[in-house]
Design an enzyme around this catalytic site. Structure first.
Site, PDB file in Angstrom:
ATOM      1  N   HIS A  75       1.258  -1.080   0.296  1.00 24.27           N
ATOM      2  CA  HIS A  75       0.319  -0.309  -0.068  1.00 24.27           C
ATOM      3  C   HIS A  75       1.011   1.362   0.450  1.00 24.27           C
ATOM      4  O   HIS A  75       1.117   2.442   0.541  1.00 24.27           O
ATOM      5  CB  HIS A  75      -1.140  -0.333   0.875  1.00 24.27           C
ATOM      6  CG  HIS A  75      -0.673  -0.287   2.766  1.00 24.27           C
ATOM      7  ND1 HIS A  75      -1.347  -0.811   3.632  1.00 24.27           N
ATOM      8  CD2 HIS A  75       0.821   0.225   3.498  1.00 24.27           C
ATOM      9  CE1 HIS A  75       0.075  -0.743   4.589  1.00 24.27           C
ATOM     10  NE2 HIS A  75       0.909  -0.255   4.573  1.00 24.27           N
ATOM     11  N   HIS A 116      -1.291   4.899   9.896  1.00 23.46           N
ATOM     12  CA  HIS A 116       0.276   5.220   9.606  1.00 23.46           C
ATOM     13  C   HIS A 116      -0.008   6.511  11.005  1.00 23.46           C
ATOM     14  O   HIS A 116       0.317   7.533  10.410  1.00 23.46           O
ATOM     15  CB  HIS A 116       1.591   5.726   7.876  1.00 23.46           C
ATOM     16  CG  HIS A 116       0.973   4.698   7.528  1.00 23.46           C
ATOM     17  ND1 HIS A 116      -0.022   3.844   7.155  1.00 23.46           N
ATOM     18  CD2 HIS A 116       1.507   3.351   7.438  1.00 23.46           C
ATOM     19  CE1 HIS A 116       0.133   2.775   6.861  1.00 23.46           C
ATOM     20  NE2 HIS A 116       1.929   2.964   6.399  1.00 23.46           N
ATOM     21  N   HIS A 130      11.019  -3.957   3.588  1.00 23.37           N
ATOM     22  CA  HIS A 130      11.264  -1.775   2.908  1.00 23.37           C
ATOM     23  C   HIS A 130      12.161  -1.921   4.194  1.00 23.37           C
ATOM     24  O   HIS A 130      11.181  -2.495   4.758  1.00 23.37           O
ATOM     25  CB  HIS A 130      10.185  -1.009   1.852  1.00 23.37           C
ATOM     26  CG  HIS A 130       9.030  -0.871   2.848  1.00 23.37           C
ATOM     27  ND1 HIS A 130       8.110  -2.342   3.683  1.00 23.37           N
ATOM     28  CD2 HIS A 130       8.791   0.099   3.576  1.00 23.37           C
ATOM     29  CE1 HIS A 130       7.263  -1.516   3.989  1.00 23.37           C
ATOM     30  NE2 HIS A 130       6.988  -0.029   4.484  1.00 23.37           N
ATOM     31  N   GLU A 181       5.611  -5.400   7.658  1.00 22.64           N
ATOM     32  CA  GLU A 181       4.116  -5.138   7.970  1.00 22.64           C
ATOM     33  C   GLU A 181       3.550  -6.466   7.163  1.00 22.64           C
ATOM     34  O   GLU A 181       2.106  -6.615   6.993  1.00 22.64           O
ATOM     35  CB  GLU A 181       3.741  -4.259   6.951  1.00 22.64           C
ATOM     36  CG  GLU A 181       3.640  -3.045   7.161  1.00 22.64           C
ATOM     37  CD  GLU A 181       3.849  -1.950   6.131  1.00 22.64           C
ATOM     38  OE1 GLU A 181       3.596  -0.017   6.899  1.00 22.64           O
ATOM     39  OE2 GLU A 181       3.437  -1.758   4.594  1.00 22.64           O
TER      40      GLU A 181
HETATM   41 FE   LIG Z   1       1.920   0.806   5.621  1.00 22.50          FE
END
Ligand SMILES: [Fe+2]
Length: 298
Positions: free
Chosen positions: A12, A59, A193, A240
């Site tokens: 996302h 977030h 990431h 995540e």
């Molecule tokens: Fe995220």
């Protein structure tokens, strides 16, 4: 009865929302990324899900250090796109399904998952970017959405095993809802990431693809990956991916992949996308797919 007919996994990355909104999704950089979602957009048009249970993380938009729910379910009527610093995305409000959401919340809590119930919140890129990737530019989203937020921002996030078990409990909850609804479950976030520090930009293609492999078929080894492995192998934000395990757990013992896409880079991350069918041993309804597009293995 309601039934979970498919699982969708996708990154996302917020930059995808920017590319979509600024109509750069077919340029040289973003074209190969968005092309991997063309199949799914066609497929979603034929699947016509009524409701998506959308597993994502906030977030620091709706939650911050004042309140950090490990698992939260949205039982509200609607959710506005959050202002993440540049004004809210100009995308439709997200319309909830309070009746099913309250039913799922009750079932999960009585099944001993201590969900936080949310009736009002804004939803950020974690939820709206997957909707844009799957449905494109629309005046209103073609599905009702039940947001299911997971803390993967502040240590400690839930274990992969707990996430998988939550998915199993969601499957039970949906199957006991007395209305004929086509329900999908989406797991979002990832893949490898790291956004900060000396290892910023870390991408691990091999690990990511093994993870994608592990979501297909009848294996459940992924549920036992420890947090430290996500950190070492996929960077500080790779955790995540435990949210994908909620999706996978909700699909039952066995799955088959209908579509798979992996691309590096997108911003400084790897993006992955997978469409799965639960395999109940009675064959597949291959609506919307073709043999050429059926990806059983990489
Ligand atoms: Fe995220």
């Amino acid at each position: 009865m309601a039934r979970i007919t498919a699982g969708v996994a996708t990154s996302h990355v917020p930059l995808l929302g920017v590319a979509h909104d600024q109509k750069k999704d077919r340029d040289a950089y973003f074209g190969p990324i968005f092309a991997g979602y063309d199949w799914t957009r066609e497929w979603e048009r034929s699947e016509k899900p009524d409701v998506v249970i959308l597993v994502y993380n906030d977030h620091a938009s709706a939650f911050d250090m004042r309140i950090i729910p490990t698992f939260a379910i949205g039982c509200g009527e609607r959710y506005a796109p959050a202002d993440e610093g540049w004004g809210p995305r100009q995308v439709p409000d997200v319309i909830g399904h309070p009746d099913l959401a309250w039913h799922v919340a009750q079932s999960l809590i009585l099944d001993e998952f201590d969900m936080t119930i949310i009736n009002e919140m804004d939803v950020d890129h974690g939820l709206t970017v997957p909707l844009s990737m799957m449905f494109g530019d629309v005046a209103e989203w073609p599905v009702k959405v039940i947001p299911l937020a997971v803390n993967v921002v502040t240590y400690p996030p839930p274990s992969g095993n707990r996430c998988w078990a939550l998915g199993e409990a969601i499957r039970t909850a949906v199957a006991s809802y007395d209305e004929d609804l086509n329900v999908q479950i989406w797991g979002t976030g990832g893949m490898s990431h790291q956004l900060q520090g000396p290892r910023a930009g870390l991408i691990n293609r091999e690990w990511d693809n093994r993870f994608l492999d592990g979501l297909i078929g009848d294996g459940d080894a992924l549920r036992h990956i420890p947090h430290i492995e996500y950190l070492r192998e996929t960077g500080s934000e790779g955790i995540e991916m435990v949210m994908w395990l909620i999706m996978r757990g909700a699909l039952g013992d066995r799955t088959q992949a209908l579509h798979r896409h992996y691309h590096v880079p997108c911003s400084n991350t790897a993006i992955g996308h997978l469409v799965l069918r639960p395999d109940n041993g009675e064959g597949f309804d291959m609506t919307g797919s073709s043999a050429a597009e059926l990806v059983a293995a990489r």
